[in-house]
Design a protein around this motif. Structure first.
Motif, PDB file in Angstrom:
ATOM      1  N   LYS A   1       0.847  -1.178   0.070  1.00 11.97           N
ATOM      2  CA  LYS A   1       0.231   0.072  -0.078  1.00 11.97           C
ATOM      3  C   LYS A   1       0.807   1.335  -0.162  1.00 11.97           C
ATOM      4  N   SER A   2       0.301   2.345  -0.631  1.00 11.06           N
ATOM      5  CA  SER A   2       0.909   3.500  -0.756  1.00 11.06           C
ATOM      6  C   SER A   2       0.937   4.392   0.545  1.00 11.06           C
ATOM      7  N   VAL A   3       1.636   5.375   0.824  1.00 12.55           N
ATOM      8  CA  VAL A   3       1.622   6.139   2.172  1.00 12.55           C
ATOM      9  C   VAL A   3       0.095   6.969   1.793  1.00 12.55           C
ATOM     10  N   ALA A   4      -0.284   6.997   0.546  1.00 12.48           N
ATOM     11  CA  ALA A   4      -1.319   8.045   0.514  1.00 12.48           C
ATOM     12  C   ALA A   4      -2.416   7.056   0.886  1.00 12.48           C
ATOM     13  N   THR A   5      -2.521   5.830   0.709  1.00 10.92           N
ATOM     14  CA  THR A   5      -3.726   4.910   0.845  1.00 10.92           C
ATOM     15  C   THR A   5      -3.622   4.894   2.477  1.00 10.92           C
ATOM     16  N   ARG A   6      -2.408   4.479   3.022  1.00 10.17           N
ATOM     17  CA  ARG A   6      -2.489   4.320   4.564  1.00 10.17           C
ATOM     18  C   ARG A   6      -3.066   5.883   5.122  1.00 10.17           C
TER      19      ARG A   6
ATOM     20  N   GLU B   1       3.147  13.292   7.427  1.00  6.97           N
ATOM     21  CA  GLU B   1       3.398  14.662   6.970  1.00  6.97           C
ATOM     22  C   GLU B   1       4.918  14.868   6.818  1.00  6.97           C
ATOM     23  N   GLU B   2       5.513  14.173   7.954  1.00  8.30           N
ATOM     24  CA  GLU B   2       7.065  14.435   7.979  1.00  8.30           C
ATOM     25  C   GLU B   2       7.654  13.683   7.193  1.00  8.30           C
ATOM     26  N   GLY B   3       7.208  12.603   6.463  1.00 10.27           N
ATOM     27  CA  GLY B   3       7.899  11.612   5.538  1.00 10.27           C
ATOM     28  C   GLY B   3       8.435  10.627   6.451  1.00 10.27           C
ATOM     29  N   GLU B   4       7.996  10.319   7.619  1.00 11.24           N
ATOM     30  CA  GLU B   4       8.620   9.402   8.545  1.00 11.24           C
ATOM     31  C   GLU B   4       7.797   8.029   8.693  1.00 11.24           C
ATOM     32  N   TYR B   5       6.591   8.093   8.086  1.00 13.09           N
ATOM     33  CA  TYR B   5       5.506   6.982   8.446  1.00 13.09           C
ATOM     34  C   TYR B   5       6.106   5.776   7.715  1.00 13.09           C
ATOM     35  N   GLY B   6       6.007   4.772   8.523  1.00 11.67           N
ATOM     36  CA  GLY B   6       6.444   3.375   8.107  1.00 11.67           C
ATOM     37  C   GLY B   6       7.613   3.021   8.505  1.00 11.67           C
ATOM     38  N   TYR B   7       8.403   4.012   9.483  1.00 12.73           N
ATOM     39  CA  TYR B   7       9.757   3.623  10.122  1.00 12.73           C
ATOM     40  C   TYR B   7       9.556   3.829  11.593  1.00 12.73           C
TER      41      TYR B   7
ATOM     42  N   ALA C   1      14.240   1.584  11.760  1.00 11.43           N
ATOM     43  CA  ALA C   1      13.846   0.275  10.732  1.00 11.43           C
ATOM     44  C   ALA C   1      12.483   0.402  10.069  1.00 11.43           C
ATOM     45  N   GLU C   2      12.510  -0.026   8.935  1.00 14.79           N
ATOM     46  CA  GLU C   2      11.237   0.106   8.287  1.00 14.79           C
ATOM     47  C   GLU C   2      10.255  -0.800   8.999  1.00 14.79           C
ATOM     48  N   ILE C   3       9.074  -0.600   9.203  1.00 17.60           N
ATOM     49  CA  ILE C   3       8.069  -1.397   9.735  1.00 17.60           C
ATOM     50  C   ILE C   3       7.468  -2.253   8.750  1.00 17.60           C
ATOM     51  N   ALA C   4       7.274  -3.531   9.007  1.00 14.29           N
ATOM     52  CA  ALA C   4       6.835  -4.468   8.065  1.00 14.29           C
ATOM     53  C   ALA C   4       5.419  -4.142   7.409  1.00 14.29           C
ATOM     54  N   GLU C   5       5.302  -4.414   6.293  1.00 10.55           N
ATOM     55  CA  GLU C   5       3.938  -4.153   5.657  1.00 10.55           C
ATOM     56  C   GLU C   5       2.680  -4.859   6.329  1.00 10.55           C
ATOM     57  N   GLU C   6       3.082  -6.298   6.783  1.00 16.78           N
ATOM     58  CA  GLU C   6       2.117  -7.013   7.585  1.00 16.78           C
ATOM     59  C   GLU C   6       1.674  -6.172   8.888  1.00 16.78           C
ATOM     60  N   ARG C   7       2.745  -5.582   9.426  1.00 13.32           N
ATOM     61  CA  ARG C   7       2.365  -5.172  10.783  1.00 13.32           C
ATOM     62  C   ARG C   7       1.681  -3.917  10.633  1.00 13.32           C
ATOM     63  N   LEU C   8       1.929  -3.054   9.639  1.00  8.79           N
ATOM     64  CA  LEU C   8       0.990  -1.948   9.435  1.00  8.79           C
ATOM     65  C   LEU C   8      -0.205  -2.245   8.693  1.00  8.79           C
ATOM     66  N   ASP C   9      -0.318  -3.586   8.281  1.00 12.92           N
ATOM     67  CA  ASP C   9      -1.746  -4.018   8.063  1.00 12.92           C
ATOM     68  C   ASP C   9      -2.674  -4.058   9.299  1.00 12.92           C
ATOM     69  N   VAL C  10      -2.144  -4.543  10.331  1.00 15.30           N
ATOM     70  CA  VAL C  10      -2.600  -4.795  11.343  1.00 15.30           C
ATOM     71  C   VAL C  10      -3.076  -3.620  12.357  1.00 15.30           C
ATOM     72  N   LEU C  11      -1.901  -2.839  12.311  1.00 17.78           N
ATOM     73  CA  LEU C  11      -1.688  -1.702  13.332  1.00 17.78           C
ATOM     74  C   LEU C  11      -1.196  -0.629  12.561  1.00 17.78           C
TER      75      LEU C  11
ATOM     76  N   ARG D   1       8.400  -4.488  14.982  1.00 20.19           N
ATOM     77  CA  ARG D   1       8.211  -5.679  15.670  1.00 20.19           C
ATOM     78  C   ARG D   1       9.177  -5.962  16.747  1.00 20.19           C
ATOM     79  N   ASP D   2      10.489  -5.774  16.473  1.00 20.75           N
ATOM     80  CA  ASP D   2      11.338  -5.853  17.239  1.00 20.75           C
ATOM     81  C   ASP D   2      11.353  -4.815  18.441  1.00 20.75           C
ATOM     82  N   CYS D   3      11.263  -3.604  18.390  1.00 19.60           N
ATOM     83  CA  CYS D   3      11.126  -2.667  19.262  1.00 19.60           C
ATOM     84  C   CYS D   3       9.725  -2.472  20.290  1.00 19.60           C
ATOM     85  N   ALA D   4       8.556  -3.002  19.653  1.00 18.77           N
ATOM     86  CA  ALA D   4       7.457  -2.846  20.161  1.00 18.77           C
ATOM     87  C   ALA D   4       7.429  -3.675  21.770  1.00 18.77           C
ATOM     88  N   PRO D   5       7.796  -4.671  21.813  1.00 15.86           N
ATOM     89  CA  PRO D   5       8.021  -5.400  23.007  1.00 15.86           C
ATOM     90  C   PRO D   5       9.086  -4.799  24.127  1.00 15.86           C
ATOM     91  N   ARG D   6       9.852  -4.127  23.675  1.00 14.36           N
ATOM     92  CA  ARG D   6      10.821  -3.142  24.572  1.00 14.36           C
ATOM     93  C   ARG D   6      10.405  -2.016  24.973  1.00 14.36           C
TER      94      ARG D   6
END
Length: 107
Positions: free
Chosen positions: A2-7, A72-78, A84-94, A101-106
């Motif tokens: 998905k594009s950032v515009a779609t998100r 707006e700042e061009g930082e979405y998805g990181y 690190a880039e956030i996985a597409e599958e993770r952005l689909d869910v959240l 995924r690695d930083c979320a539990p910490r």
């Protein structure tokens, strides 16, 4: 992918739905007219559930607002923690998640 515009459109749509839900909760909380103590007790229990739903919606809106700011700042998805880039599958869910995924539990 998905594009950032779609998100962004999905986040804005979810934000609008949450605003409507919060307004409905507010109307429901203001609508009590019962003068019977027993009915008031039952209504109060229901109010506690509605208040929790409202708080949850407000929290999600703050997450969405932060995500829209990252768009707006061009930082979405990181990841805001490691960059690190956030996985597409993770952005689909959240879609509003600020963490990979690695930083979320910490956090």
């Amino acid at each position: 992918m998905k594009s950032v515009a779609t998100r962004k459109a999905e986040l804005e749509s979810r934000r609008a739905a949450l605003l409507a839900r919060i307004a409905e909760i507010g109307q429901e909380l203001d609508a009590h007219e019962s003068k019977d103590w027993e009915e008031l007790a039952v209504e109060r229990e229901g109010d506690e559930v509605l208040e929790d739903l409202g708080l949850s919606a407000q929290h999600e809106m703050r997450m969405i607002d932060a995500a829209l700011k990252r768009v707006e700042e061009g930082e979405y998805g990181y990841c805001v923690k490691c960059g690190a880039e956030i996985a597409e599958e993770r952005l689909d869910v959240l879609p509003a998640t600020p963490f990979c995924r690695d930083c979320a539990p910490r956090r």
